[in-house]
Design a protein around this motif. Structure first.
Motif, PDB file in Angstrom:
ATOM      1  N   GLY A  97       0.930  -1.217   0.072  1.00 20.46           N
ATOM      2  CA  GLY A  97      -0.158  -0.024   0.193  1.00 20.46           C
ATOM      3  C   GLY A  97       0.921   1.226  -0.197  1.00 20.46           C
ATOM      4  O   GLY A  97       1.949   1.093  -0.310  1.00 20.46           O
ATOM      5  N   LYS A  98       0.001   2.415   0.215  1.00 24.29           N
ATOM      6  CA  LYS A  98       0.906   3.510   0.028  1.00 24.29           C
ATOM      7  C   LYS A  98      -0.068   4.535   0.986  1.00 24.29           C
ATOM      8  O   LYS A  98      -1.045   4.511   1.180  1.00 24.29           O
ATOM      9  CB  LYS A  98       1.005   4.128  -1.035  1.00 24.29           C
ATOM     10  CG  LYS A  98       1.713   5.475  -1.386  1.00 24.29           C
ATOM     11  CD  LYS A  98       2.000   5.900  -2.967  1.00 24.29           C
ATOM     12  CE  LYS A  98       2.817   7.110  -3.028  1.00 24.29           C
ATOM     13  NZ  LYS A  98       2.768   7.334  -4.713  1.00 24.29           N
ATOM     14  N   ILE A  99       0.840   5.575   1.952  1.00 25.99           N
ATOM     15  CA  ILE A  99       0.222   6.528   2.758  1.00 25.99           C
ATOM     16  C   ILE A  99       0.763   7.914   2.184  1.00 25.99           C
ATOM     17  O   ILE A  99       1.842   7.973   1.744  1.00 25.99           O
ATOM     18  CB  ILE A  99       0.773   6.103   4.109  1.00 25.99           C
ATOM     19  CG1 ILE A  99       0.194   7.541   4.995  1.00 25.99           C
ATOM     20  CG2 ILE A  99       2.218   6.240   4.240  1.00 25.99           C
ATOM     21  CD1 ILE A  99       0.527   7.365   6.324  1.00 25.99           C
ATOM     22  N   THR A 100      -0.472   8.827   1.825  1.00 23.85           N
ATOM     23  CA  THR A 100      -0.146  10.136   1.199  1.00 23.85           C
ATOM     24  C   THR A 100      -1.199  10.789   2.096  1.00 23.85           C
ATOM     25  O   THR A 100      -1.769  10.574   2.766  1.00 23.85           O
ATOM     26  CB  THR A 100      -0.659   9.791  -0.386  1.00 23.85           C
ATOM     27  OG1 THR A 100      -1.856   9.436  -0.302  1.00 23.85           O
ATOM     28  CG2 THR A 100       0.280   9.127  -0.877  1.00 23.85           C
ATOM     29  N   LYS A 101      -0.984  12.165   1.467  1.00 29.47           N
ATOM     30  CA  LYS A 101      -2.048  13.289   2.000  1.00 29.47           C
ATOM     31  C   LYS A 101      -3.386  12.867   1.122  1.00 29.47           C
ATOM     32  O   LYS A 101      -3.371  12.142   0.492  1.00 29.47           O
ATOM     33  CB  LYS A 101      -1.883  14.520   1.561  1.00 29.47           C
ATOM     34  CG  LYS A 101      -0.470  14.983   2.407  1.00 29.47           C
ATOM     35  CD  LYS A 101       0.046  16.468   2.008  1.00 29.47           C
ATOM     36  CE  LYS A 101       0.986  16.843   2.911  1.00 29.47           C
ATOM     37  NZ  LYS A 101       1.620  18.488   2.757  1.00 29.47           N
ATOM     38  N   ASP A 102      -4.511  13.619   1.837  1.00 35.01           N
ATOM     39  CA  ASP A 102      -5.821  13.113   1.213  1.00 35.01           C
ATOM     40  C   ASP A 102      -6.041  13.324  -0.226  1.00 35.01           C
ATOM     41  O   ASP A 102      -6.964  12.732  -0.801  1.00 35.01           O
ATOM     42  CB  ASP A 102      -7.078  13.687   2.285  1.00 35.01           C
ATOM     43  CG  ASP A 102      -6.805  15.165   2.105  1.00 35.01           C
ATOM     44  OD1 ASP A 102      -5.647  15.609   1.412  1.00 35.01           O
ATOM     45  OD2 ASP A 102      -7.616  15.809   2.762  1.00 35.01           O
ATOM     46  N   ASP A 103      -5.073  14.061  -0.945  1.00 33.77           N
ATOM     47  CA  ASP A 103      -5.372  14.179  -2.291  1.00 33.77           C
ATOM     48  C   ASP A 103      -4.839  12.928  -3.015  1.00 33.77           C
ATOM     49  O   ASP A 103      -4.890  12.992  -4.453  1.00 33.77           O
ATOM     50  CB  ASP A 103      -4.575  15.677  -2.668  1.00 33.77           C
ATOM     51  CG  ASP A 103      -2.869  15.457  -2.378  1.00 33.77           C
ATOM     52  OD1 ASP A 103      -2.568  14.298  -2.095  1.00 33.77           O
ATOM     53  OD2 ASP A 103      -2.529  16.689  -2.516  1.00 33.77           O
TER      54      ASP A 103
ATOM     55  N   ASN B 130       0.518  14.062  -2.720  1.00 36.75           N
ATOM     56  CA  ASN B 130       1.757  14.471  -1.987  1.00 36.75           C
ATOM     57  C   ASN B 130       2.065  13.646  -0.808  1.00 36.75           C
ATOM     58  O   ASN B 130       1.138  12.900  -0.458  1.00 36.75           O
ATOM     59  CB  ASN B 130       0.990  15.832  -1.493  1.00 36.75           C
ATOM     60  CG  ASN B 130       1.045  16.768  -2.719  1.00 36.75           C
ATOM     61  OD1 ASN B 130       1.776  16.947  -3.826  1.00 36.75           O
ATOM     62  ND2 ASN B 130       0.051  17.810  -2.549  1.00 36.75           N
ATOM     63  N   VAL B 131       3.341  13.571  -0.449  1.00 34.06           N
ATOM     64  CA  VAL B 131       3.783  12.558   0.530  1.00 34.06           C
ATOM     65  C   VAL B 131       3.487  13.185   1.913  1.00 34.06           C
ATOM     66  O   VAL B 131       3.751  14.484   2.010  1.00 34.06           O
ATOM     67  CB  VAL B 131       5.172  12.363   0.329  1.00 34.06           C
ATOM     68  CG1 VAL B 131       5.649  11.300   1.416  1.00 34.06           C
ATOM     69  CG2 VAL B 131       5.434  11.768  -1.112  1.00 34.06           C
ATOM     70  N   VAL B 132       3.123  12.409   2.995  1.00 35.79           N
ATOM     71  CA  VAL B 132       2.838  12.942   4.152  1.00 35.79           C
ATOM     72  C   VAL B 132       4.337  13.378   4.756  1.00 35.79           C
ATOM     73  O   VAL B 132       5.374  12.861   4.366  1.00 35.79           O
ATOM     74  CB  VAL B 132       2.298  11.961   5.060  1.00 35.79           C
ATOM     75  CG1 VAL B 132       0.905  11.747   4.695  1.00 35.79           C
ATOM     76  CG2 VAL B 132       3.075  10.610   5.377  1.00 35.79           C
ATOM     77  N   THR B 133       4.435  14.280   5.319  1.00 33.40           N
ATOM     78  CA  THR B 133       5.625  14.838   6.298  1.00 33.40           C
ATOM     79  C   THR B 133       5.561  14.465   7.779  1.00 33.40           C
ATOM     80  O   THR B 133       6.673  14.569   8.471  1.00 33.40           O
ATOM     81  CB  THR B 133       5.843  16.463   6.030  1.00 33.40           C
ATOM     82  OG1 THR B 133       4.600  17.417   6.337  1.00 33.40           O
ATOM     83  CG2 THR B 133       5.942  16.563   4.543  1.00 33.40           C
ATOM     84  N   THR B 134       4.413  14.730   8.224  1.00 35.30           N
ATOM     85  CA  THR B 134       4.288  14.561   9.961  1.00 35.30           C
ATOM     86  C   THR B 134       3.567  13.344  10.541  1.00 35.30           C
ATOM     87  O   THR B 134       3.088  13.396  11.521  1.00 35.30           O
ATOM     88  CB  THR B 134       3.575  15.830  10.503  1.00 35.30           C
ATOM     89  OG1 THR B 134       2.360  16.121   9.997  1.00 35.30           O
ATOM     90  CG2 THR B 134       4.172  17.209  10.038  1.00 35.30           C
ATOM     91  N   THR B 135       3.132  12.353   9.536  1.00 37.01           N
ATOM     92  CA  THR B 135       2.374  11.122   9.767  1.00 37.01           C
ATOM     93  C   THR B 135       3.386   9.925   9.557  1.00 37.01           C
ATOM     94  O   THR B 135       3.833  10.014   8.625  1.00 37.01           O
ATOM     95  CB  THR B 135       1.101  11.154   9.046  1.00 37.01           C
ATOM     96  OG1 THR B 135       0.389  12.348   9.085  1.00 37.01           O
ATOM     97  CG2 THR B 135       0.286  10.012   9.173  1.00 37.01           C
ATOM     98  N   LYS B 136       3.301   9.176  10.501  1.00 46.43           N
ATOM     99  CA  LYS B 136       4.115   8.101  10.610  1.00 46.43           C
ATOM    100  C   LYS B 136       3.239   6.667  10.916  1.00 46.43           C
ATOM    101  O   LYS B 136       2.424   6.804  11.738  1.00 46.43           O
ATOM    102  CB  LYS B 136       5.282   7.798  11.472  1.00 46.43           C
ATOM    103  CG  LYS B 136       6.439   9.073  11.343  1.00 46.43           C
ATOM    104  CD  LYS B 136       7.376   8.811  12.328  1.00 46.43           C
ATOM    105  CE  LYS B 136       8.592  10.143  11.998  1.00 46.43           C
ATOM    106  NZ  LYS B 136       9.678   9.889  13.241  1.00 46.43           N
ATOM    107  N   LEU B 137       3.655   5.603  10.225  1.00 51.11           N
ATOM    108  CA  LEU B 137       2.662   4.461  10.604  1.00 51.11           C
ATOM    109  C   LEU B 137       3.254   3.728  11.797  1.00 51.11           C
ATOM    110  O   LEU B 137       4.609   3.790  12.411  1.00 51.11           O
ATOM    111  CB  LEU B 137       3.038   3.424   9.725  1.00 51.11           C
ATOM    112  CG  LEU B 137       2.318   3.692   8.246  1.00 51.11           C
ATOM    113  CD1 LEU B 137       2.638   2.640   7.157  1.00 51.11           C
ATOM    114  CD2 LEU B 137       0.864   4.311   8.186  1.00 51.11           C
ATOM    115  N   ILE B 138       2.357   3.372  12.996  1.00 45.82           N
ATOM    116  CA  ILE B 138       2.736   2.755  14.148  1.00 45.82           C
ATOM    117  C   ILE B 138       2.970   0.883  14.115  1.00 45.82           C
ATOM    118  O   ILE B 138       2.975   0.553  13.027  1.00 45.82           O
ATOM    119  CB  ILE B 138       1.776   2.831  15.375  1.00 45.82           C
ATOM    120  CG1 ILE B 138       0.538   2.513  14.778  1.00 45.82           C
ATOM    121  CG2 ILE B 138       1.578   4.421  15.379  1.00 45.82           C
ATOM    122  CD1 ILE B 138      -0.694   2.536  15.999  1.00 45.82           C
TER     123      ILE B 138
END
Length: 352
Positions: free
Chosen positions: A50-56, A59-67
């Motif tokens: 999968g992939k984690i991005t901003k809601d658009d 763009n790549v997230v900057t302050t969000t990390k997976l736990i």
């Protein structure tokens, strides 16, 4: 993989490659209909990309990390039907710089059936059902300023190993099946009970009805969390000690423990809890304890280290601590040298 006599070979069946929707609230069915194969669910695993991005979605997230165990927190329910019958360290980053992540999750990590039943199954339809949560807030940890994010699952597949038999063992198996004998499939199951809001008092009794008279609970794991759910700025994979002083469990007409703990976790007095934690593997799995977490100031550490420093033989230390003759627990978790070199810890991990 094949044995020396070419009688058995181990191969994998890939399932769910044709499923396209993995959105929130979706129910994902992964079906294996190869009833002619000798399948081993205990050795199967889920492959999730999968992939984690901003809601658009761009763009790549900057302050969000997976736990920790992010993948498990993406699903509300995981069921396994049989008819006819990533752990992360504190500093690890699961996604790459573009937000892509690729995870392999053994089925025996999340389902007790796959953990306890380690035999092959024949002539059965296997159906693995995963239900996505309506939101993924509990799968991440954010630092201010917060940002809207989106976790997209691009692929979910179930890799289910099967055993391919040569002619002679295959005939023996078919003859056994033809006898139509009853086979028991014993395994342990866990039930999660949640008390959403504790009252503001220092003493509380929680009455939990967990089973019928036919099946009684034998193990209980208790954990506390304070305002962590659905808050992306708090790690939902961590627990809080909540200044617990004593816990009593009344299970099957017995009380555990018999005495009082008199804990003071704020002042580092919880060695008895750590001792119960490391003994869980011994009791539940009937194996030597190999704890993932260590407590440097636990009673076991203090006593065994003091004995080693006094020149006591390592065999006597193992015997007194209840470890087996070939146990490496003391060397791995307790007998750790103190080094002032700032790079010593990193080099030790790399060398290991």
């Amino acid at each position: 993989m094949m044995d020396e006599d070419n009688n058995i070979s181990l191969q994998y069946v890939r399932s769910a490659e044709n499923i396209l929707r993995f959105q929130n609230n979706d129910e994902i069915h992964i079906v294996v209909q190869r009833q002619d194969l000798c399948l081993t669910p205990c050795e199967s695993f889920l492959h999730i990309y999968g992939k984690i991005t901003k809601d658009d979605g761009v763009n790549v997230v900057t302050t969000t990390k997976l736990i920790n165990m992010t993948v498990c927190r993406l699903f509300k329910d995981i069921r396994y039907d049989l008819e006819n019958t990533g752990w992360l360290s504190d500093d690890a980053e699961l996604p790459d710089a573009s937000g892509n992540f690729d995870v392999v999750l053994p089925l025996n990590y999340i389902l007790s059936f796959a953990e306890d039943y380690c035999r092959v199954t024949v002539n059965g339809k296997h159906d693995l059902i995963l239900t996505r949560l309506n939101a993924d807030l509990n799968a991440v940890i954010q630092t201010p300023p917060t940002e809207n994010f989106k976790i997209t699952l691009n692929k979910i597949e179930w890799l289910l190993p099967h055993i391919k038999l040569a002619d002679k063992p295959k005939i023996q198996l078919l003859n056994y099946i033809a006898k139509d004998l009853a086979e028991s499939m014993s395994f342990r199951s866990w039930e999660t009970c949640v008390y959403p809001t504790l009252p503001l008092r220092t003493r509380h009794v929680w009455a939990v009805k967990t089973s019928t008279q036919l099946v009684k609970p034998r193990y209980v794991v208790l954990g506390f969390e304070t305002a962590r759910r659905n808050d992306p700025q708090k790690n939902a994979s961590e627990f809080d000690y909540c200044r617990i002083r004593d816990v009593k469990l009344f299970l099957n007409s017995h009380c555990y423990p018999h005495g009082n703990w008199n804990l003071d976790i704020s002042n580092n007095q919880y060695a008895i809890l750590y001792n119960m934690y490391i003994q869980l593997q011994t009791v539940y799995y009937n194996k030597e304890a190999e704890p993932l977490l260590s407590k440097p100031h636990s009673t076991c550490h203090a006593l065994t280290s003091a004995a080693k420093n006094k020149g006591v033989d390592i065999d006597n230390i193992r015997k007194a601590a209840g470890w087996s003759a070939h146990s490496q627990t003391f060397a791995r978790f307790y007998e750790l040298p103190v080094d002032n070199d700032k790079d010593a810890f990193a080099m030790a991990i790399l060398d290991n």
